[in-house]
Design a protein around this motif. Structure first.
Motif, short mmCIF file in Angstrom:
data_model
loop_
_atom_site.label_atom_id
_atom_site.label_comp_id
_atom_site.label_asym_id
_atom_site.label_seq_id
_atom_site.Cartn_x
_atom_site.Cartn_y
_atom_site.Cartn_z
N ILE A 83 0.73 -1.25 0.02
CA ILE A 83 -0.11 -0.02 0.01
C ILE A 83 0.92 1.36 0.16
N ASP A 84 0.60 2.27 -0.95
CA ASP A 84 1.17 3.32 -0.77
C ASP A 84 0.65 4.25 0.40
N ALA A 85 1.29 4.55 1.53
CA ALA A 85 0.59 5.06 2.62
C ALA A 85 0.31 6.46 2.44
N GLN A 86 0.91 7.32 1.70
CA GLN A 86 0.43 8.49 1.47
C GLN A 86 -0.78 8.60 0.73
N SER A 87 -0.81 8.20 -0.56
CA SER A 87 -2.07 7.88 -1.54
C SER A 87 -3.28 7.38 -0.73
N TRP A 88 -2.96 6.37 0.12
CA TRP A 88 -4.05 5.65 0.91
C TRP A 88 -4.72 6.59 1.67
N LYS A 89 -4.29 7.38 2.50
CA LYS A 89 -4.57 8.50 3.32
C LYS A 89 -5.26 9.59 2.70
N GLU A 90 -4.76 9.79 1.81
CA GLU A 90 -5.53 10.80 1.08
C GLU A 90 -6.74 10.36 0.41
N ALA A 91 -6.77 9.27 -0.12
CA ALA A 91 -8.07 8.56 -0.76
C ALA A 91 -9.10 8.34 0.47
N GLN A 92 -8.55 7.85 1.44
CA GLN A 92 -9.43 7.69 2.79
C GLN A 92 -10.10 9.21 3.11
N GLN A 93 -9.37 10.20 3.13
CA GLN A 93 -9.82 11.53 3.55
C GLN A 93 -10.75 11.92 2.52
N MET A 94 -10.31 11.83 1.20
CA MET A 94 -11.14 12.31 0.38
C MET A 94 -12.61 11.68 0.27
N LEU A 95 -12.53 10.32 0.25
CA LEU A 95 -13.95 9.44 0.31
C LEU A 95 -14.78 9.92 1.68
N GLN A 96 -14.12 10.11 2.62
CA GLN A 96 -14.61 10.32 4.01
C GLN A 96 -15.38 11.80 3.81
N VAL A 97 -14.56 12.70 3.36
CA VAL A 97 -15.36 14.17 3.17
C VAL A 97 -16.37 13.86 2.20
N PHE A 98 -16.24 13.35 1.12
CA PHE A 98 -17.36 13.14 0.16
C PHE A 98 -18.50 12.40 0.55
N PHE A 99 -18.39 11.36 1.39
CA PHE A 99 -19.76 10.55 1.93
C PHE A 99 -20.10 11.36 3.13
N SER A 100 -19.45 12.16 3.68
CA SER A 100 -19.91 13.01 4.97
C SER A 100 -20.66 14.01 4.44
N GLY A 101 -20.69 14.50 3.24
CA GLY A 101 -21.56 15.64 2.73
C GLY A 101 -22.87 15.24 2.68
N TYR A 102 -23.35 13.99 2.71
CA TYR A 102 -24.68 13.89 2.73
C TYR A 102 -25.39 14.08 3.99
N VAL A 103 -26.60 14.92 3.83
CA VAL A 103 -27.44 15.05 5.09
C VAL A 103 -28.68 14.62 4.75
N SER A 104 -29.11 13.81 5.28
CA SER A 104 -30.63 13.27 5.17
C SER A 104 -31.58 14.28 5.34
N CYS A 105 -32.52 14.53 4.19
CA CYS A 105 -33.61 15.33 4.20
C CYS A 105 -34.61 14.42 4.68
N ASN A 106 -35.53 15.08 5.56
CA ASN A 106 -36.69 14.67 6.28
C ASN A 106 -38.06 14.55 5.42
N SER A 107 -37.90 14.87 4.19
CA SER A 107 -39.01 14.88 3.15
C SER A 107 -39.10 13.57 2.43
N SER A 108 -39.94 13.30 1.69
CA SER A 108 -40.22 12.18 0.71
C SER A 108 -39.60 12.77 -0.50
N CYS A 109 -38.29 13.12 -0.77
CA CYS A 109 -38.17 13.86 -1.96
C CYS A 109 -38.00 12.76 -3.15
N CYS A 110 -37.65 11.66 -2.94
CA CYS A 110 -37.43 10.56 -3.74
C CYS A 110 -37.99 9.31 -3.60
#
Length: 110
Positions: A83-110
């Motif tokens: 594993i490339d430790a530096q890239s692994w950490k970057e990927a981990q952080q980027m994916l975490q930021v991306f997925f944590s951007g979701y906020v559940s809406c309380n309406s039935s929009c979909c």
């Protein structure tokens, strides 16, 4: 297939997509799991763990290396991957930021 207009996207989105593409195949995920468990691995050992040919495993290793998630050192006729430790950490952080951007809406929009 058309040409991708990469200049229309942010560098962050391009890098995140690179990591996501590398993770988008079950064989590559399995290879990464093997490397995570062993801390390093020789290509022949990876082939023994997967129901794939040497050439197929090599192609998947190439994709992971091009994405920067792994690195390899030549040791005689064998290549030792890890594993490339530096890239692994970057990927981990980027994916975490991306997925944590979701906020559940309380309406039935979909």
């Amino acid at each position: 297939m058309g040409v991708t207009k990469t200049e229309a996207f942010t560098n962050t989105d391009l890098v995140l997509a690179k990591y996501a593409k590398a993770l988008a195949h079950p064989a590559r995920v399995a290879i990464l799991r093997i490397l995570l468990e062993r801390q390093s691995c020789i290509c022949g050992d990876i082939v023994e763990e997967l129901p794939l040919s040497q050439s197929t495993v090599s192609q998947h290793l190439k994709e992971l290396k091009e994405a920067g998630l792994i690195k390899g050192d030549i040791d005689g006729k064998k290549v030792c991957y890890c594993i490339d430790a530096q890239s692994w950490k970057e990927a981990q952080q980027m994916l975490q930021v991306f997925f944590s951007g979701y906020v559940s809406c309380n309406s039935s929009c979909c």
